[in-house]
Design an enzyme around this catalytic site. Structure first.
Site, PDB file in Angstrom:
ATOM      1  CB  VAL A 262      -3.358  -0.978  13.353  1.00 48.95           C
ATOM      2  CG1 VAL A 262      -3.249   0.439  13.882  1.00 48.95           C
ATOM      3  CG2 VAL A 262      -2.563  -1.133  12.062  1.00 48.95           C
TER       4      VAL A 262
ATOM      5  CE  LYS B  50      -5.435   1.672   3.412  1.00 44.70           C
ATOM      6  NZ  LYS B  50      -4.215   0.997   3.696  1.00 44.70           N
TER       7      LYS B  50
ATOM      8  CB  VAL C 160      -1.772   9.321   4.004  1.00 46.53           C
ATOM      9  CG1 VAL C 160      -0.799   9.368   2.825  1.00 46.53           C
ATOM     10  CG2 VAL C 160      -3.175   9.594   3.532  1.00 46.53           C
TER      11      VAL C 160
ATOM     12  N   GLY D  13       1.505   5.711   7.087  1.00 46.79           N
ATOM     13  CA  GLY D  13       1.853   5.092   8.374  1.00 46.79           C
ATOM     14  C   GLY D  13       2.466   6.086   9.340  1.00 46.79           C
TER      15      GLY D  13
ATOM     16  CB  ILE E 146       5.267   9.626   6.802  1.00 48.16           C
ATOM     17  CG1 ILE E 146       6.276   8.552   6.404  1.00 48.16           C
ATOM     18  CG2 ILE E 146       5.655  10.974   6.249  1.00 48.16           C
ATOM     19  CD1 ILE E 146       6.397   8.383   4.892  1.00 48.16           C
TER      20      ILE E 146
ATOM     21  N   GLY F  16       3.304  -8.584   6.464  1.00 43.67           N
ATOM     22  CA  GLY F  16       2.135  -7.858   6.978  1.00 43.67           C
ATOM     23  C   GLY F  16       1.943  -6.483   6.360  1.00 43.67           C
TER      24      GLY F  16
ATOM     25  CG  ASP G   2      -3.127   1.248  -0.106  1.00 46.13           C
ATOM     26  OD1 ASP G   2      -3.804   1.141   0.924  1.00 46.13           O
ATOM     27  OD2 ASP G   2      -1.973   1.718  -0.120  1.00 46.13           O
TER      28      ASP G   2
ATOM     29  CE  LYS H 236      -1.871   3.976   2.055  1.00 46.53           C
ATOM     30  NZ  LYS H 236      -0.794   3.002   1.870  1.00 46.53           N
TER      31      LYS H 236
HETATM   32  N1  HSE Z   1      -0.961  -2.039   1.986  1.00 42.66           N
HETATM   33  C1  HSE Z   1      -0.476  -0.778   2.396  1.00 42.66           C
HETATM   34  C2  HSE Z   1       0.928  -0.595   1.834  1.00 42.66           C
HETATM   35  C3  HSE Z   1      -0.472  -0.716   3.901  1.00 42.66           C
HETATM   36  O1  HSE Z   1       1.501  -1.570   1.331  1.00 42.66           O
HETATM   37  O2  HSE Z   1       1.439   0.505   1.848  1.00 42.66           O
HETATM   38  C4  HSE Z   1      -0.637   0.613   4.521  1.00 42.66           C
HETATM   39  O3  HSE Z   1      -1.650   1.393   4.014  1.00 42.66           O
END
Ligand code: HSE
Length: 454
Positions: free
Chosen positions: A33, A124, A151, A153, A155, A206, A220, A224
């Site tokens: 990023v 996050k 949160v 990406g 959006i 990725g 994760d 979020k």
């Molecule tokens: N690992 C996260 C996903 C990346 O798969 O959504 C972005 O936060």
């Protein structure tokens, strides 16, 4: 153009002069990023200057290893391994943090804010765990802290909750906010791909976190959801307030039975506000095939919010990866840059949680109080009376059976797999009855317990 002085861009092309001093930016992190942010600031320098009204200059980028090969377009004199070259530089007014993880990112963010620098972060975990404290530090120092990229990406859900939709009292968030798990579940459902192969593919592209356990165990998504729920409900919903179940235990049969019953399986992040109770959970659940979220496939994310005025609004888009995350980070950066010297400095508006006064009187409700339909998959002895024993336990816990499927039998072992769906029941009663069912001598295994979200 006659009468207008000219200056050269780093690429050597001529461009009209943009009035005003440059806004110097320090970038903490130059990975996937960070590289995207640096490339955008350098390549779109003129367009950005025209939009902001003055040049936005990438002054320094912090890396861990200066010797690592990088994009040739990033001049080497921009790169440093010393955070003080950014945090202690009085000429840098805006810091972008894209390192990820809690340490050392949290301390860098605190130092930047305390030093009167505006901050944009994609982090996050830090915003979920320390957001209220950081936002309050930003307010004290009259600087902005924006976190759109934390949160979803690309959006624009964070900004919409804080600004365009702020007139609403939100009642619910239903979302798919981890691209890696959605990719895995989509591959398992559509192509019968093995869990590990699907995970490896997501990692190659990725999307996965450095530690993929954060994706597949729902961690994760919990971070979020904590941020989204804080913004939507104006009440802190800490990561530990969110019930969490991962996806690693799901098996191909679950998708087969779900589809036969008219459902898809998705890892959902849900937060609701009912009466004065907030309930938040991240888990794989069955949703009707006709539900919009059932159609969100691959690495796509979707967030549906329901507000008192706007009703249901659905956001859909790429939730991870270099392009979408760069879009969110640079969008925040330009927003701050464009208003940089307006007085007074705009205070961060809604915060993820307690930093947004006044705190509402909502309570956090335990998962035990959840009421929904359930999907149970069990391996049992294939003998007369076995179903009756299970049905009796469920009945005694006030759980009403909606359907029973028995498909896969193993005549040699005299076992069968059954799937039971229930009418709405209370989570605590379901858990109690499963303890009792597991103790029956005729029950080999409780293979799946999934909620049905309708
Ligand atoms: N690992 C996260 C996903 C990346 O798969 O959504 C972005 O936060």
């Amino acid at each position: 153009m006659a009468g207008q002085p000219e200056h050269k861009t780093p690429g050597g092309s001529e461009s009209p002069e943009i009035p005003g001093d440059a806004i110097n930016v320090g970038l903490l992190g130059l990975g996937v990023v960070g590289g995207g942010v640096a490339a955008t600031l350098l390549e779109q320098r003129d367009a950005i200057a025209a939009r902001v009204g003055r040049p936005v200059n990438l002054k320094k980028a912090l890396v861990r290893d200066a010797a690592r090969a990088r994009d040739a377009a990033i001049p080497t004199d921009l790169i440093t391994t010393n955070p003080e070259e950014i945090l202690a530089d009085g000429d840098i007014r805006l810091v972008v943090e894209v390192i990820g993880g809690v340490s050392p990112a949290t301390q860098y963010l605190k130092d930047a804010l305390a030093g009167g620098k505006h901050v944009v972060t994609a982090n996050k975990e830090v915003m979920a765990k320390h957001g209220p404290e950081l936002l309050s530090l930003a307010r004290q120092n009259r600087v902005n802290l924006l976190f759109e990229a934390s949160v979803g990406g690309g959006i624009p859900i964070v900004g919409c909750l804080m600004k365009e939709l702020q007139a609403n009292q939100f009642r619910s968030i239903r979302s798919i906010i981890n691209g890696t798990t959605n990719y895995i579940l989509t591959r398992m459902a559509n192509d019968h791909t093995d869990f590990h192969q699907a995970l490896a593919e997501a990692q190659e592209q990725g999307y996965a976190e450095a530690d993929p356990a954060n994706d597949i165990e729902g961690i994760d998504a919990v971070y979020k959801l904590s941020i989204l729920a804080g913004l939507a409900f104006h009440h802190r919903v800490a990561p530990e307030d969110i019930y969490r179940q991962g996806i690693a235990h799901l098996q191909p049969q679950d998708f087969r039975y779900a589809s036969e019953l008219g459902y898809a399986i998705k890892s959902l992040a849900i937060a609701t506000l009912e009466n004065e109770d907030i309930q938040a959970r991240v888990y794989p659940a069955l949703i009707p095939l006709g539900d919009m979220l059932a159609k969100v496939d691959g690495v796509y994310n979707a967030v549906e919010v329901e507000g008192g005025l706007c009703g249901r609004v659905l956001f859909h888009g790429r939730g991870a990866g270099r392009g979408p995350t760069t879009s969110a980070v640079v969008g925040d950066l330009l927003e701050i840059a464009a208003k940089l010297d307006s007085e007074p400095a705009p205070a961060p508006s809604a915060a993820p949680g307690a930093a947004s006064p006044p705190e509402r009187p909502w309570r956090i409700k335990s998962i035990d109080d959840l009421e929904c339909k359930y999907f149970l998959r069990l391996n049992i002895a294939d003998r007369p009376g076995v179903l009756a024993q299970i049905a009796r336990i469920l009945g005694e816990q006030n759980i009403s059976i909606a359907s029973v499927l028995q498909k896969d039998t193993n005549p040699a072992a005299q076992t069968a797999e059954i799937v039971i769906t229930t009418h709405p029941a209370r989570e605590s009663s379901v858990q109690k009855s499963l303890e009792l069912v597991a103790n029956l001598e005729v029950v080999q295994e409780i293979s799946s317990l999934l909620r049905i979200e309708e």
